[in-house]
Design an enzyme around this catalytic site. Sequence first.
Site, PDB file in Angstrom:
ATOM      1  N   ALA A 142       0.862  -1.079  -0.099  1.00 24.80           N
ATOM      2  CA  ALA A 142      -0.025  -0.075  -0.036  1.00 24.80           C
ATOM      3  C   ALA A 142       0.761   1.138  -0.022  1.00 24.80           C
ATOM      4  CB  ALA A 142      -0.793  -0.072   1.246  1.00 24.80           C
ATOM      5  N   GLY A 158       0.734  -5.033   0.917  1.00 22.39           N
ATOM      6  CA  GLY A 158      -0.471  -5.030  -0.013  1.00 22.39           C
ATOM      7  C   GLY A 158      -0.103  -5.657  -1.291  1.00 22.39           C
ATOM      8  N   GLU A 214      -0.641  -9.268  -0.567  1.00 21.66           N
ATOM      9  CA  GLU A 214      -2.029  -9.368  -0.534  1.00 21.66           C
ATOM     10  C   GLU A 214      -2.730  -9.382  -1.910  1.00 21.66           C
ATOM     11  OE1 GLU A 214      -2.075  -6.290   2.639  1.00 21.66           O
ATOM     12  OE2 GLU A 214      -2.820  -7.737   4.150  1.00 21.66           O
ATOM     13  N   GLU A 228       4.528  -5.104   7.268  1.00 19.97           N
ATOM     14  CA  GLU A 228       3.766  -4.103   7.971  1.00 19.97           C
ATOM     15  C   GLU A 228       4.495  -3.824   9.374  1.00 19.97           C
ATOM     16  OE1 GLU A 228       2.588  -6.290   6.162  1.00 19.97           O
ATOM     17  OE2 GLU A 228       1.081  -5.547   4.954  1.00 19.97           O
TER      18      GLU A 228
END
Length: 257
Positions: free
Chosen positions: A65, A108, A111, A131
């Site tokens: 992200a 992300g 993911e 993270e």
Amino acid sequence: MSDHVILTETVDRVGIIRLNRPKALNALNVEVITALVEAAETFQADPNIMAIVVTGNEKAFAAGADIKEMADKSFVEMHMADWSARWDRFTAIRLPIIAAVNGYALGGGCELAMMADIMVAGPKTQFGQPEINLGVIPGWGGSQRLTRAVGKAKAMDMVLTGRMMDGEEAERAGLVARLVEDDKVFDTAMEIAQTIAAKSRPVVMVAKEAVDAAFETTLSQGVLFERRTFHPLFALEDQKEGMDAFANKRKAQFKDC
Ligand code: CO8
């Protein structure tokens, strides 16, 4: 469709989505996620498209992200905007999604790759859920999908330490379906997509749904779901065609009906 932070292309019956923020290692900001989800939905709405390939570039599938975009957000902003919910639309796509993963697939990015149905990677691909180093935890399903894919031991190791896993380890652990040379990753993903493209579209969709059901239910309910979706396939012309083609030693010509 926003077409600059992603690039879309169609090859035969395959829709290709290429993440296109190379300077930010394809970090997934709201604009990218929105464009990606819209592109997948547009491909799904096209009856000619049978499968979707999602890829990045040699250096990064996606490095996560966009940290800079979210760094200053408050709890209320994160909670109310809930832009992660856009991923629910992506995981609701009924066409098979193949992730062709080179370089970094972190946070992300990892993911997103795990939201795909089939993952192709090379030995140099680097998967990770770092993270923890940022003072947060995976937020787009990583704690759940990684654990289901590789088991508690490796998932805890990666999520708690933030260490990366290369493509070879990821294939051994069950995260990656096919490990190929780094420069063959995209072509292999396309071959898989083209193979699927020769099948029956409604049957492909049901097959994906049946496998996905295994992650959501008990064995007995899953087997019942499979049985209840298997029987209606005999209403399809494609089932008659597939079995007739086998009996007559010819290649099936499916009509998606
Ligand atoms: N977000 C924003 N920018 C990024 C990101 C990212 N995730 N990753 C890399 N970039 C940028 C860098 O800031 C840099 O930009 P600039 O040139 O302007 O300084 C550019 O991309 C190139 O990166 P580096 O110079 O760092 O490249 P290196 O080759 O030295 O390092 C790494 C590559 C190791 C991949 C390094 O960039 C890195 O560690 N990136 C961050 C990886 C990371 O922590 N990912 C997890 C992010 S958090 C997340 O994904 C949570 C998901 C759930 C969110 C839920 C929200 C609701």
